[in-house]
Motif scaffolding. Sequence first.
Motif, PDB file in Angstrom:
ATOM      1  N   GLN A 113     -24.287  -9.342 -12.913  1.00  0.00           N
ATOM      2  CA  GLN A 113     -23.874 -10.679 -12.430  1.00  0.00           C
ATOM      3  C   GLN A 113     -22.821 -11.271 -13.397  1.00  0.00           C
ATOM      4  O   GLN A 113     -21.688 -11.805 -13.043  1.00  0.00           O
ATOM      5  N   PHE A 114     -22.961 -11.005 -14.871  1.00  0.00           N
ATOM      6  CA  PHE A 114     -22.072 -11.550 -15.956  1.00  0.00           C
ATOM      7  C   PHE A 114     -20.654 -10.931 -15.465  1.00  0.00           C
ATOM      8  O   PHE A 114     -19.895 -11.504 -15.524  1.00  0.00           O
ATOM      9  N   TYR A 115     -20.623  -9.440 -15.474  1.00  0.00           N
ATOM     10  CA  TYR A 115     -19.479  -8.856 -15.353  1.00  0.00           C
ATOM     11  C   TYR A 115     -18.718  -9.123 -14.117  1.00  0.00           C
ATOM     12  O   TYR A 115     -17.581  -9.291 -14.112  1.00  0.00           O
ATOM     13  N   ASN A 116     -19.593  -9.175 -12.891  1.00  0.00           N
ATOM     14  CA  ASN A 116     -18.856  -9.516 -11.699  1.00  0.00           C
ATOM     15  C   ASN A 116     -18.292 -10.962 -11.739  1.00  0.00           C
ATOM     16  O   ASN A 116     -17.238 -11.192 -11.019  1.00  0.00           O
ATOM     17  N   LEU A 117     -18.987 -11.922 -12.251  1.00  0.00           N
ATOM     18  CA  LEU A 117     -18.706 -13.161 -12.277  1.00  0.00           C
ATOM     19  C   LEU A 117     -17.354 -13.304 -13.041  1.00  0.00           C
ATOM     20  O   LEU A 117     -16.367 -14.189 -13.043  1.00  0.00           O
ATOM     21  N   LYS A 118     -17.498 -12.633 -14.163  1.00  0.00           N
ATOM     22  CA  LYS A 118     -16.404 -12.608 -15.046  1.00  0.00           C
ATOM     23  C   LYS A 118     -14.842 -12.555 -14.449  1.00  0.00           C
ATOM     24  O   LYS A 118     -13.893 -13.034 -14.898  1.00  0.00           O
ATOM     25  N   SER A 119     -14.739 -11.779 -13.626  1.00  0.00           N
ATOM     26  CA  SER A 119     -13.545 -11.551 -12.909  1.00  0.00           C
ATOM     27  C   SER A 119     -13.111 -12.750 -12.065  1.00  0.00           C
ATOM     28  O   SER A 119     -12.057 -12.854 -11.636  1.00  0.00           O
ATOM     29  N   CYS A 120     -13.962 -13.481 -11.880  1.00  0.00           N
ATOM     30  CA  CYS A 120     -13.771 -14.751 -10.886  1.00  0.00           C
ATOM     31  C   CYS A 120     -13.493 -16.163 -11.934  1.00  0.00           C
ATOM     32  O   CYS A 120     -12.979 -17.030 -11.310  1.00  0.00           O
ATOM     33  N   VAL A 121     -13.543 -16.023 -13.141  1.00  0.00           N
ATOM     34  CA  VAL A 121     -13.385 -17.059 -13.923  1.00  0.00           C
ATOM     35  C   VAL A 121     -11.947 -17.084 -14.411  1.00  0.00           C
ATOM     36  O   VAL A 121     -11.375 -15.981 -15.071  1.00  0.00           O
ATOM     37  N   PRO A 122     -10.914 -18.280 -14.236  1.00  0.00           N
ATOM     38  CA  PRO A 122      -9.795 -18.304 -14.798  1.00  0.00           C
ATOM     39  C   PRO A 122      -9.684 -18.202 -16.107  1.00  0.00           C
ATOM     40  O   PRO A 122     -10.603 -18.809 -16.903  1.00  0.00           O
ATOM     41  N   PRO A 123      -8.854 -17.375 -16.723  1.00  0.00           N
ATOM     42  CA  PRO A 123      -8.716 -17.084 -18.244  1.00  0.00           C
ATOM     43  C   PRO A 123      -8.369 -18.409 -19.157  1.00  0.00           C
ATOM     44  O   PRO A 123      -8.820 -18.529 -20.109  1.00  0.00           O
ATOM     45  N   GLN A 124      -7.762 -19.358 -18.399  1.00  0.00           N
ATOM     46  CA  GLN A 124      -7.546 -20.625 -19.265  1.00  0.00           C
ATOM     47  C   GLN A 124      -8.568 -21.717 -19.204  1.00  0.00           C
ATOM     48  O   GLN A 124      -8.432 -22.812 -19.783  1.00  0.00           O
ATOM     49  N   VAL A 125      -9.686 -21.353 -18.644  1.00  0.00           N
ATOM     50  CA  VAL A 125     -10.727 -22.377 -18.737  1.00  0.00           C
ATOM     51  C   VAL A 125     -11.446 -22.310 -19.881  1.00  0.00           C
ATOM     52  O   VAL A 125     -11.851 -21.139 -20.323  1.00  0.00           O
ATOM     53  N   LYS A 126     -11.762 -23.485 -20.454  1.00  0.00           N
ATOM     54  CA  LYS A 126     -12.555 -23.657 -21.689  1.00  0.00           C
ATOM     55  C   LYS A 126     -14.050 -23.548 -21.605  1.00  0.00           C
ATOM     56  O   LYS A 126     -14.646 -23.935 -20.531  1.00  0.00           O
ATOM     57  N   PRO A 127     -14.541 -22.895 -22.746  1.00  0.00           N
ATOM     58  CA  PRO A 127     -16.166 -22.854 -22.192  1.00  0.00           C
ATOM     59  C   PRO A 127     -16.890 -24.179 -22.513  1.00  0.00           C
ATOM     60  O   PRO A 127     -16.301 -25.182 -23.114  1.00  0.00           O
ATOM     61  N   ASP A 128     -18.144 -24.354 -22.011  1.00  0.00           N
ATOM     62  CA  ASP A 128     -18.842 -25.618 -22.061  1.00  0.00           C
ATOM     63  C   ASP A 128     -19.522 -25.425 -23.402  1.00  0.00           C
ATOM     64  O   ASP A 128     -20.707 -24.986 -23.365  1.00  0.00           O
ATOM     65  N   MET A 129     -19.178 -26.112 -24.302  1.00  0.00           N
ATOM     66  CA  MET A 129     -19.910 -26.077 -25.567  1.00  0.00           C
ATOM     67  C   MET A 129     -21.177 -26.855 -25.636  1.00  0.00           C
ATOM     68  O   MET A 129     -22.214 -26.312 -26.475  1.00  0.00           O
ATOM     69  N   ASN A 130     -21.620 -27.760 -24.647  1.00  0.00           N
ATOM     70  CA  ASN A 130     -22.795 -28.556 -24.402  1.00  0.00           C
ATOM     71  C   ASN A 130     -23.660 -27.272 -24.093  1.00  0.00           C
ATOM     72  O   ASN A 130     -24.975 -27.267 -24.518  1.00  0.00           O
ATOM     73  N   LEU A 131     -23.309 -26.509 -23.204  1.00  0.00           N
ATOM     74  CA  LEU A 131     -24.305 -25.509 -22.701  1.00  0.00           C
ATOM     75  C   LEU A 131     -24.464 -24.386 -23.744  1.00  0.00           C
ATOM     76  O   LEU A 131     -25.600 -24.170 -24.080  1.00  0.00           O
TER      77      LEU A 131
END
Length: 180
Positions: A113-131
């Motif tokens: 799931q992680f590797y497949n979803l990774k291809s959907c995440v735009p590279p410029q989006v910052k991680p959620d630090m609260n999570l």
Amino acid sequence: MYFQRCTCVILLICSIMQDSQCCDWLRYSYRLLSAESLKMLQEMGGDYTEDASPVPFPESQYKKMIYSAEPKDQVRFLNESIYQITELFNGNMQAVKWDSKKLDDFLNLIHRQFYNLKSCVPPQVKPDMNLKRYFRKLNRKVLRKMKYSANAWELVRKETKSHLLRLDIIAALLRNRIYI
């Protein structure tokens, strides 16, 4: 074996296509892997503990993602949550009394799931630090503080179930949007 080949082909196609087209995986395949990982999570350990976690579930973050976040942020949140779950399960698991085959199956599904979803995440989006902070606290206040005991892992398994169920809600919302 056939399913692994299909996954590889999908990943190859996604790497060639644009981000929005890659997210067809989210629309058509996420639900299946998610349902299977929830099934493995249940079967690997039986009934969930009734004990409460000392780390409160990040309810407000999920509500924000469900009700007001942009689709790209929701996709990132899905991916990051799955990643944090994989990291959590990298700890010392010697005390667990789970079915080892089902545990391996669960971990393989989560990694896919992680590797497949990774291809959907735009590279410029910052991680959620609260999570990230939440999962760090879960690791520190449950696993480490309880010395990676079987009870600590049961609390983590219960929390993981809650996360996966909430992530399914976000994924369902995304499937219904034109973005994907």
